[in-house]
Design a protein around this motif. Structure first.
Motif, mmCIF file in Angstrom:
data_model
loop_
_atom_site.group_PDB
_atom_site.id
_atom_site.type_symbol
_atom_site.label_atom_id
_atom_site.label_comp_id
_atom_site.label_asym_id
_atom_site.label_seq_id
_atom_site.Cartn_x
_atom_site.Cartn_y
_atom_site.Cartn_z
ATOM 1 N N HIS A 248 -22.576 -20.423 0.117
ATOM 2 C CA HIS A 248 -21.607 -20.716 -0.945
ATOM 3 C C HIS A 248 -22.223 -21.658 -1.968
ATOM 4 N N TYR A 249 -21.620 -21.685 -3.129
ATOM 5 C CA TYR A 249 -21.976 -22.642 -4.162
ATOM 6 C C TYR A 249 -21.047 -23.842 -4.018
ATOM 7 N N GLY A 250 -21.569 -25.019 -4.325
ATOM 8 C CA GLY A 250 -20.726 -26.205 -4.295
ATOM 9 C C GLY A 250 -19.650 -26.108 -5.354
ATOM 10 N N PRO A 251 -18.493 -26.682 -5.094
ATOM 11 C CA PRO A 251 -17.423 -26.620 -6.090
ATOM 12 C C PRO A 251 -17.828 -27.336 -7.375
ATOM 13 N N PHE A 252 -17.562 -26.712 -8.498
ATOM 14 C CA PHE A 252 -17.769 -27.288 -9.830
ATOM 15 C C PHE A 252 -19.234 -27.460 -10.232
ATOM 16 N N THR A 253 -20.188 -26.873 -9.499
ATOM 17 C CA THR A 253 -21.599 -27.103 -9.802
ATOM 18 C C THR A 253 -22.251 -25.989 -10.607
ATOM 19 N N LYS B 9 -16.585 -13.416 -2.511
ATOM 20 C CA LYS B 9 -15.682 -14.221 -1.693
ATOM 21 C C LYS B 9 -14.537 -13.332 -1.220
ATOM 22 N N ILE B 10 -14.171 -13.486 0.034
ATOM 23 C CA ILE B 10 -13.044 -12.767 0.614
ATOM 24 C C ILE B 10 -12.016 -13.809 1.020
ATOM 25 N N TYR B 11 -10.773 -13.632 0.541
ATOM 26 C CA TYR B 11 -9.721 -14.625 0.723
ATOM 27 C C TYR B 11 -8.617 -14.130 1.649
ATOM 28 N N THR B 12 -8.009 -15.088 2.353
ATOM 29 C CA THR B 12 -6.809 -14.806 3.128
ATOM 30 C C THR B 12 -5.651 -14.595 2.149
ATOM 31 N N ASP C 190 -14.467 -33.705 -11.114
ATOM 32 C CA ASP C 190 -14.076 -34.182 -9.795
ATOM 33 C C ASP C 190 -12.965 -33.282 -9.297
ATOM 34 N N GLY C 191 -12.944 -33.077 -8.017
ATOM 35 C CA GLY C 191 -11.907 -32.264 -7.431
ATOM 36 C C GLY C 191 -12.256 -31.987 -5.986
ATOM 37 N N MET C 192 -11.426 -31.190 -5.376
ATOM 38 C CA MET C 192 -11.641 -30.865 -3.980
ATOM 39 C C MET C 192 -11.828 -29.361 -3.842
ATOM 40 N N GLY C 193 -12.844 -28.968 -3.123
ATOM 41 C CA GLY C 193 -13.065 -27.564 -2.839
ATOM 42 C C GLY C 193 -13.046 -27.354 -1.343
ATOM 43 N N TYR C 194 -12.733 -26.151 -0.937
ATOM 44 C CA TYR C 194 -12.683 -25.837 0.482
ATOM 45 C C TYR C 194 -13.950 -25.111 0.897
ATOM 46 N N MET C 195 -14.519 -25.523 2.004
ATOM 47 C CA MET C 195 -15.697 -24.874 2.551
ATOM 48 C C MET C 195 -15.292 -23.513 3.109
ATOM 49 N N PRO C 196 -16.188 -22.526 3.028
ATOM 50 C CA PRO C 196 -15.859 -21.215 3.589
ATOM 51 C C PRO C 196 -15.787 -21.256 5.116
ATOM 52 N N GLU C 197 -15.059 -20.315 5.658
ATOM 53 C CA GLU C 197 -14.909 -20.165 7.101
ATOM 54 C C GLU C 197 -15.988 -19.222 7.624
ATOM 55 N N GLU C 198 -16.101 -19.103 8.928
ATOM 56 C CA GLU C 198 -16.997 -18.118 9.538
ATOM 57 C C GLU C 198 -16.243 -16.848 9.894
ATOM 58 N N ALA C 199 -14.915 -16.945 9.992
ATOM 59 C CA ALA C 199 -14.083 -15.780 10.313
ATOM 60 C C ALA C 199 -12.682 -15.988 9.755
ATOM 61 N N LEU C 200 -12.106 -14.892 9.247
ATOM 62 C CA LEU C 200 -10.721 -14.925 8.772
ATOM 63 C C LEU C 200 -9.803 -14.161 9.713
ATOM 64 N N SER C 201 -10.374 -13.195 10.416
ATOM 65 C CA SER C 201 -9.657 -12.398 11.404
ATOM 66 C C SER C 201 -10.713 -11.811 12.337
ATOM 67 N N GLU C 202 -10.266 -11.041 13.289
ATOM 68 C CA GLU C 202 -11.211 -10.407 14.217
ATOM 69 C C GLU C 202 -12.152 -9.451 13.483
ATOM 70 N N ASP C 203 -11.656 -8.789 12.456
ATOM 71 C CA ASP C 203 -12.459 -7.828 11.699
ATOM 72 C C ASP C 203 -13.189 -8.438 10.516
ATOM 73 N N LEU D 282 -14.215 -16.384 3.081
ATOM 74 C CA LEU D 282 -15.608 -16.175 3.449
ATOM 75 C C LEU D 282 -16.381 -16.158 2.138
ATOM 76 N N SER D 283 -17.659 -16.530 2.184
ATOM 77 C CA SER D 283 -18.466 -16.528 0.966
ATOM 78 C C SER D 283 -19.857 -15.995 1.264
ATOM 79 N N PHE D 284 -20.331 -15.096 0.389
ATOM 80 C CA PHE D 284 -21.641 -14.479 0.537
ATOM 81 C C PHE D 284 -22.371 -14.539 -0.800
ATOM 82 N N ILE D 285 -23.665 -14.839 -0.752
ATOM 83 C CA ILE D 285 -24.494 -14.883 -1.953
ATOM 84 C C ILE D 285 -25.617 -13.868 -1.788
ATOM 85 N N PHE D 286 -25.905 -13.117 -2.865
ATOM 86 C CA PHE D 286 -27.005 -12.163 -2.851
ATOM 87 C C PHE D 286 -28.277 -12.926 -3.177
#
Length: 131
Positions: free
Chosen positions: A104-109, A79-82, A37-50, A91-95
Motif C-alpha cells: 500500500h501507499y502511505g496515506p496522503f503521500t 484496492k478492494i473494500y468491504t 495530516d489525517g488518519m488512514g487505515y492500514m490494509p487487512e490480509e483478509a476481508l472474507s474467506e474468499d 485489501l491493497s495491491f501494487i503493480f
C-alpha cells in the motif's frame, strides 16, 4: 415463546454478501508535494474467506481479472473494500516489477488518478473476477 428467525437477506447477512464488496484501481502519479495530516487505515490480509491477499495475488498474477481494456503499469494500486459501514476495511495491491504484490501507499503521500472502479464479482466456478 416468540422465535426470532433470521432470513438470509437480513441486514446482518447483507453486509457480508460478496457482491457488496467494491474495488478501485488508481494510477500513481508520484509523490505529493503537499503535506496533510489525517488518519488512514492500514490494509487487512483478509476481508472474507474468499477475499484474502494470498488468493487475490494468485488470480491477479495468473490471468487478466478485469473485464475492461487494461494493461497494468508500474505503481498501479488496486484496492478492494468491504461494504460501507463504520470502518471501511480493505485489501491493497501494487503493480511492481511486472507483478501484483500485497502493498500500500502511505496515506496522503502520493497523487493518484482513478482508472476504474466497480463491484467485486465471482465467476460461476467461484473464482474471483473484477467487473
Amino acid at each position: 415463546m416468540n422465535k426470532v428467525v433470521h432470513h438470509k437477506n437480513s441486514r446482518k447477512a447483507k453486509n457480508k454478501r460478496l457482491n457488496d464488496f467494491t474495488w478501485t484501481l488508481d494510477r500513481c502519479l508520484g509523490p505529493s508535494n503537499t503535506t496533510m495530516d489525517g488518519m488512514g487505515y492500514m490494509p487487512e490480509e483478509a476481508l472474507s474467506e474468499d477475499l484474502t491477499n494470498e488468493k487475490m495475488l494468485v488470480y491477479l498474477n495468473s490471468k487478466n481479472c478485469f473485464d475492461f481494456d487494461y494493461e497494468p503499469q508500474e505503481g498501479d494500486n488496486l484496492k478492494i473494500y468491504t461494504p460501507e459501514n463504520r470502518i471501511r476495511e480493505h485489501l491493497s495491491f501494487i503493480f511492481e516489477n511486472g507483478e501484483w504484490i500485497a502493498d500500500h501507499y502511505g496515506p496522503f503521500t502520493h497523487l493518484f488518478e482513478k482508472i476504474n472502479y466497480g463491484k467485486v464479482t465471482f465467476e460461476d466456478n467461484n473464482e474471483d473476477k473484477k467487473d
